[in-house]
Design an enzyme around this catalytic site. Structure first.
Site, PDB file in Angstrom:
ATOM      1  CG  HIS A 144      39.626  43.141  29.788  1.00 12.00           C
ATOM      2  ND1 HIS A 144      39.564  42.358  28.652  1.00 12.00           N
ATOM      3  CD2 HIS A 144      38.578  42.770  30.553  1.00 12.00           C
ATOM      4  CE1 HIS A 144      38.504  41.570  28.733  1.00 12.00           C
ATOM      5  NE2 HIS A 144      37.896  41.791  29.876  1.00 12.00           N
ATOM      6  CG  ASP A 197      39.068  38.158  27.524  1.00  9.62           C
ATOM      7  OD1 ASP A 197      38.017  38.159  28.184  1.00  9.62           O
ATOM      8  OD2 ASP A 197      39.222  38.820  26.476  1.00  9.62           O
ATOM      9  CG  ASP A 246      38.420  35.784  31.609  1.00  6.69           C
ATOM     10  OD1 ASP A 246      37.656  36.059  32.563  1.00  6.69           O
ATOM     11  OD2 ASP A 246      38.740  36.618  30.751  1.00  6.69           O
ATOM     12  N   GLY A 247      36.008  33.721  32.225  1.00  9.67           N
ATOM     13  CA  GLY A 247      34.659  33.465  31.740  1.00  9.67           C
ATOM     14  C   GLY A 247      34.153  34.666  30.983  1.00  9.67           C
ATOM     15  CG  ASP A 303      39.343  38.192  34.794  1.00 12.87           C
ATOM     16  OD1 ASP A 303      38.501  37.336  35.137  1.00 12.87           O
ATOM     17  OD2 ASP A 303      39.427  38.613  33.622  1.00 12.87           O
ATOM     18  CD  GLU A 357      35.346  34.992  35.289  1.00 15.34           C
ATOM     19  OE1 GLU A 357      36.386  34.335  35.455  1.00 15.34           O
ATOM     20  OE2 GLU A 357      35.321  36.070  34.673  1.00 15.34           O
TER      21      GLU A 357
END
Length: 154
Positions: free
Chosen positions: A130, A140, A16-17, A76, A54
């Site tokens: 999320h 995250d 994740d970023g 994501d 990302e």
């Protein structure tokens, strides 16, 4: 005979970023699981974009592995998944020029990701961010930690 959901020989990776502003301070996070082993990585950049973070998460995940592996990589980011699975072949064929006849944004990182991915057997999977997925939530949190450190809030 191993069950189809037996991933003992497969690394499961979530990336994740995160970014405050776009551009702004950003962070990337990686959560690995293979067998009984787990590992977390994160990093940051003081002036970056969400897409670069990302990409950097996926790059760091793949470059960290010491030997070629079978990998389920969850992101994501539709940008990362579509880029690696759909757009990159045309970019490479067209000299890193996109369909609008413009240079591909973040080509430096796309090339690095392509090189890192080529050493492994990667299955790219998209996961809704999320949404309560434990691996994605861990990645995250790591990306946010990196972002906060880049912003001087760590």
């Amino acid at each position: 005979m191993p069950k189809s959901d037996d991933h003992e020989d497969t690394a499961v990776i979530y990336t994740d970023g995160a970014c405050s502003g776009n551009p702004g301070p950003g962070g990337w996070g990686v959560y690995f699981k293979w067998g009984e082993h787990e590992k977390e990585l994160y990093g940051s950049d003081k002036d970056t974009t969400n897409n670069r973070m990302e990409l950097m998460a996926a790059i760091q995940a793949l470059e960290t592995l010491k030997r070629p592996m079978k990998i389920l990589l969850y992101t994501d980011s539709s940008y990362v998944r579509n880029g690696i699975m759909t757009w990159m072949a045309n970019w490479k064929r067209n000299g890193w020029i996109n369909s609008q006849k413009q240079p591909v944004k973040n080509a430096d990182l796309w090339k690095r990701l392509d090189e890192a991915a080529s050493r492994h057997d990667v299955e790219w999977r998209w996961v809704r961010g999320h949404s309560g997925d434990i691996g994605n939530e861990r990645a995250d949190r790591l990306a946010v930690k990196g972002r906060d450190e880049a912003a001087g809030r760590g």
